[in-house]
Scaffold this motif. Structure first.
Motif, PDB file in Angstrom:
ATOM      1  N   THR A 148       0.838  -1.188   0.000  1.00 47.57           N
ATOM      2  CA  THR A 148       0.000   0.000   0.000  1.00 47.57           C
ATOM      3  C   THR A 148       0.880   1.248   0.000  1.00 47.57           C
ATOM      4  O   THR A 148       2.026   1.224   0.454  1.00 47.57           O
ATOM      5  CB  THR A 148      -0.929   0.052   1.224  1.00 47.57           C
ATOM      6  N   ALA A 149       0.337   2.340  -0.532  1.00 42.88           N
ATOM      7  CA  ALA A 149       1.051   3.613  -0.560  1.00 42.88           C
ATOM      8  C   ALA A 149       0.035   4.739  -0.567  1.00 42.88           C
ATOM      9  O   ALA A 149      -1.154   4.533  -0.851  1.00 42.88           O
ATOM     10  CB  ALA A 149       1.970   3.705  -1.778  1.00 42.88           C
ATOM     11  N   LEU A 150       0.509   5.943  -0.283  1.00 44.83           N
ATOM     12  CA  LEU A 150      -0.340   7.128  -0.220  1.00 44.83           C
ATOM     13  C   LEU A 150       0.011   8.061  -1.372  1.00 44.83           C
ATOM     14  O   LEU A 150       1.189   8.344  -1.614  1.00 44.83           O
ATOM     15  CB  LEU A 150      -0.118   7.850   1.113  1.00 44.83           C
ATOM     16  N   VAL A 151      -1.012   8.510  -2.100  1.00 44.22           N
ATOM     17  CA  VAL A 151      -0.847   9.539  -3.123  1.00 44.22           C
ATOM     18  C   VAL A 151      -1.651  10.748  -2.657  1.00 44.22           C
ATOM     19  O   VAL A 151      -2.872  10.659  -2.482  1.00 44.22           O
ATOM     20  CB  VAL A 151      -1.341   9.060  -4.503  1.00 44.22           C
ATOM     21  N   GLU A 152      -0.966  11.847  -2.438  1.00 39.87           N
ATOM     22  CA  GLU A 152      -1.597  13.033  -1.874  1.00 39.87           C
ATOM     23  C   GLU A 152      -1.301  14.238  -2.765  1.00 39.87           C
ATOM     24  O   GLU A 152      -0.157  14.475  -3.128  1.00 39.87           O
ATOM     25  CB  GLU A 152      -1.065  13.282  -0.457  1.00 39.87           C
ATOM     26  N   GLY A 153      -2.352  14.963  -3.147  1.00 40.64           N
ATOM     27  CA  GLY A 153      -2.157  16.070  -4.062  1.00 40.64           C
ATOM     28  C   GLY A 153      -1.658  15.616  -5.418  1.00 40.64           C
ATOM     29  O   GLY A 153      -0.987  16.371  -6.123  1.00 40.64           O
ATOM     30  N   GLY A 154      -1.962  14.371  -5.796  1.00 41.75           N
ATOM     31  CA  GLY A 154      -1.538  13.829  -7.086  1.00 41.75           C
ATOM     32  C   GLY A 154      -0.146  13.258  -7.105  1.00 41.75           C
ATOM     33  O   GLY A 154       0.289  12.726  -8.130  1.00 41.75           O
ATOM     34  N   LEU A 155       0.597  13.344  -5.968  1.00 45.77           N
ATOM     35  CA  LEU A 155       1.983  12.888  -5.928  1.00 45.77           C
ATOM     36  C   LEU A 155       2.158  11.781  -4.885  1.00 45.77           C
ATOM     37  O   LEU A 155       1.614  11.871  -3.780  1.00 45.77           O
ATOM     38  CB  LEU A 155       2.917  14.056  -5.592  1.00 45.77           C
ATOM     39  N   PRO A 156       2.935  10.750  -5.209  1.00 50.70           N
ATOM     40  CA  PRO A 156       3.198   9.697  -4.224  1.00 50.70           C
ATOM     41  C   PRO A 156       3.967  10.236  -3.027  1.00 50.70           C
ATOM     42  O   PRO A 156       4.901  11.034  -3.169  1.00 50.70           O
ATOM     43  CB  PRO A 156       4.044   8.684  -5.003  1.00 50.70           C
ATOM     44  N   ALA A 157       3.575   9.814  -1.827  1.00 49.85           N
ATOM     45  CA  ALA A 157       4.317  10.179  -0.621  1.00 49.85           C
ATOM     46  C   ALA A 157       5.655   9.450  -0.620  1.00 49.85           C
ATOM     47  O   ALA A 157       5.734   8.272  -0.980  1.00 49.85           O
ATOM     48  CB  ALA A 157       3.515   9.814   0.621  1.00 49.85           C
TER      49      ALA A 157
END
Length: 705
Positions: free
Chosen positions: A299-308
């Motif tokens: 799993t991963a987080l994409v925030e504001g269109g960009l990967p964390a």
């Protein structure tokens, strides 16, 4: 007659399948999926390329680029198959690997044992020298001690040597001289790396551990990549080979051999890059990704269109993750990573009982060979996939369009004998319990990149891919109260697609430590320019034009007295008092976001500066997955409606089984099973599904009352 179409090839090795996707310059997308070959991953790649070429119109001469993501680096650590490695360090510091950090991942486990050092003590040798934290020479390098150490290592027949001197990041002169002397004394084929080239920043344990991981992987990856290049040549594919890094950027084979530690999360990173683009194309900027195959879930987080991204990472733990709340079980690798949490939970996860008689799912896996019981390949221990077949979620007769025959009766027999008999449960209840346990395991990985990072998963959509991600994701989303789930087209080969929308990326770092108020803007500006020169030199070495790259500046800040930093972007390419003030304000806001508090009046320390160079073309690449054609297997067979079990509330329901093309923009209420070549999606009665304008399945998730 038009121009001949050229192709880029994406190759992604997973624990169960090897996926190969060809993207044409005229927009065509072709894929194939073959079983991975853990004894020799290159053989699986050759099998896949041969299948792709033989079943399509693609010719070897039309392939102009190959991009590869591999698990070889990670497996070398997990399976203890790295090179025989030695450490040369400053006198008095050979036991840094033993001391580590005071972190225990299992706080109340009195039997916990920290992992054994990757280098045994007899191969951790010391030389006489000492530098101060500003790079000043306090004890000159004793070259005779270096020669004595080199002679001993020559007699030990080591394959790799890591050179890590205290404060070598501040002044690399001693490390360079040690390397020069050692190369004079040992065979030329021994792999040698210095900490100032791999991780030129403070913290001796992290720098030592990272450099050792890099040295241990050097010979392994050099051999593997050389053999892969030869296999491609044997297939008459003569073009550049690029490797996916853990940070989501591509690098050359030369750079990959120099810094193989940057490849540890190579495959998962590609999937996150593709997910970020798919979400942006659908107008969604904040998503949590779930990539689940036969062996692991990531799993991963994409925030504001960009990967964390993060530099706090460990490899070798039962769950590979970057959360500071759960560190200490693996080996530190302080390099740029897309912030991926990985857990041993996939379709092949074995079902077993612990000492207390509780059912467990994974992390051990049957993998692709021999695979689950329903593969009828000699395995007798039940797996998650066997439970999913019994529940009616997976087609009881075949997978991947009929290329892989399943035997539902064998799965049923295994679970009845191994689980139902021990728990006195009916078959469907037992299987649904297994499904629920697997869901709970995967929720840990989702929380590691969201809740543990100060993010509320309810503020995000879930985007699922991989062979089993679409099947498991909805239940995970329901438990975390996420309201929307996206399933992109071609989910089973999605990570390989991500390789084809990625671009080259290079990063350089330097420690610049002290209170931010102690630095004049010109000092920081000059340091940034030096790093930019280093990055441009690296680009030139790989034949890239710096003018086609976008250079971004970042800095690591913390409140004075803290142990960890937050990475904050500089919003201007010129450092002045105003830019520094804006960046510090951004640090306060990110601290509030991550930890739910900030201290605007507290002194702030600058720890490191970073420069990242990425291709300006990265936003122009796109893949229309609706055009994808799968080859090398039989076409999807006509499917019949089948009974599926949705827990005690709904019981068994005769469920329509449809293809993705049978959905449209009008929402359709569950229950539904959406079956396609490379994945299966289950929509329970409480949810609805539709097909959006980009070909994604969008599911609105209802909460059972």
């Amino acid at each position: 007659m038009g121009d001949v179409e050229k192709f880029s090839l994406g190759i992604d090795i997973g624990g169960t399948f090897t996926d190969i996707v060809a993207l044409g310059t005229q927009g065509s997308v072709t894929s194939t999926k073959v079983s991975s070959t853990p004894d020799d991953y290159g053989r699986g790649i050759s099998n896949g390329i041969n299948a792709l070429l033989s079943e399509s119109s693609i010719k070897p001469a039309t392939i102009e680029n190959v991009v590869h993501a591999t698990t070889v680096a990670t497996n070398a650590i997990l399976e203890n198959k790295g090179a025989k490695t030695a450490l040369i360090t400053t006198e008095g510091f050979r036991d840094v690997l033993e001391l580590r950090r005071i972190r225990i991942p299992e706080m109340y486990n009195l039997d916990y044992e920290k992992p054994a050092p990757l280098v045994p003590r007899k191969l951790r040798l010391e030389v006489k020298e000492r530098l101060g934290p500003k790079g000043d020479i306090r004890v000159p390098l004793d070259e005779s001690s270096v020669r004595a150490v080199a002679t001993r290592l020559k007699n030990e027949h080591v394959e790799a040597i890591a050179i890590v001197l205290i404060h070598g990041y501040a002044n690399p002169a001693h490390e360079r001289r040690v390397e020069s002397i050692v190369r004079e004394c040992v065979p030329h084929n021994i792999y040698i790396c210095c900490s100032h080239k791999i991780l030129p920043e403070i913290r001796e344990y992290e720098r030592t551990s990272t450099t050792i991981v890099n040295a241990l992987l050097g010979p392994v990856m050099s051999t593997y990549l050389s053999a892969l290049s030869e296999r491609l040549s044997a297939l008459n594919i003569d073009c550049p080979l690029q490797i996916m890094q853990s940070n989501g950027g591509l690098m050359s084979v030369r750079s990959a051999i120099d810094a193989p530690a940057r490849l540890l999360e190579s495959g998962p990173a590609a999937g996150v890059i593709a997910a970020a683009q798919a979400a942006r194309n659908s107008g969604i900027e904040d998503v949590i990704t779930l990539d689940m195959g036969g062996t692991t879930a990531k799993t991963a987080l994409v925030e504001g269109g960009l990967p964390a991204k993060t530099t706090e990472y460990e490899v070798g733990a039962g769950i590979n993750l970057s959360s500071r709340l759960l560190q200490g079980a693996g080996y530190a690798v302080k390099l740029p990573f897309i912030d991926v949490s990985e857990i041993g939970a996939g379709g092949g996860s074995l079902i077993w009982f612990n000492k207390g008689g509780m059912v467990q799912v994974g992390p051990q896996s049957a993998g692709s060979d021999p695979g689950p019981v329903c593969y009828d390949n000699g395995v007798t221990q039940a797996t998650l996939s066997d439970a999913l077949v019994c529940l009616g979620y997976l087609n009881p007769g075949y997978l991947v369009g009929g290329a892989l025959t399943l035997h539902a009766e064998l799965a049923t027999e295994a679970i009845q004998n191994q689980v139902c008999a021990n728990l006195n449960l009916e078959l469907l209840e037992a299987c649904y319990g297994i499904f629920t346990i697997a869901t709970s395991n995967m929720m840990r990985a989702v929380k590691a990149v969201s809740t543990y990072r100060g993010r509320d998963p309810r503020d995000f959509s879930l985007l699922a891919f991989g062979g089993n991600g679409p099947l498991m994701a909805l239940e995970i989303a329901k438990e975390l109260q996420i309201s929307r789930l996206l399933i992109p087209a071609s989910p089973g080969v999605f990570s390989a697609l991500g390789l084809l929308v990625s671009e080259a990326e290079y990063e350089s770092i330097r420690t610049l430590f002290g209170l931010i108020t102690d630095f004049e803007p010109n000092i920081i500006e000059d340091a940034f320019k030096e790093l930019e020169d280093e990055v441009c030199a690296e680009l030139a070495s790989d034949g890239l034009d710096a003018t086609t790259m976008m250079i971004s500046r970042f800095a690591d800040f913390r409140y004075a007295g803290q142990a960890f930093e937050l990475t904050i972007p500089f919003t201007s390419d010129v450092v002045n008092d105003g830019v520094i003030a804006d960046t510090i304000d951004a640090f306060h806001q990110e601290h509030q976001h991550t930890y739910q508090h900030m201290s605007p009046e507290a002194p702030v320390e600058l720890v490191n500066i970073r420069v990242v160079s990425r291709s300006l073309a990265s936003n122009d690449k796109s893949v229309d997955t609706r055009q994808l054609q799968s080859v090398g297997t039989a076409p999807i067979k006509p499917v019949a409606d089948r009974s599926a079990y949705y827990g005690q509330r709904y019981g068994s329901i005769l469920t329509p089984v449809i293809t993705r093309k049978e959905l449209d923009v009008q929402s359709r209420k569950g229950p539904l099973i959406i079956e396609e070549y490379d994945a299966t999606c289950v929509v329970p009665p409480s949810s609805t599904a539709l097909l959006d304008d980009n070909g994604n399945i969008e599911i609105q998730i209802g909460q059972d009352q």
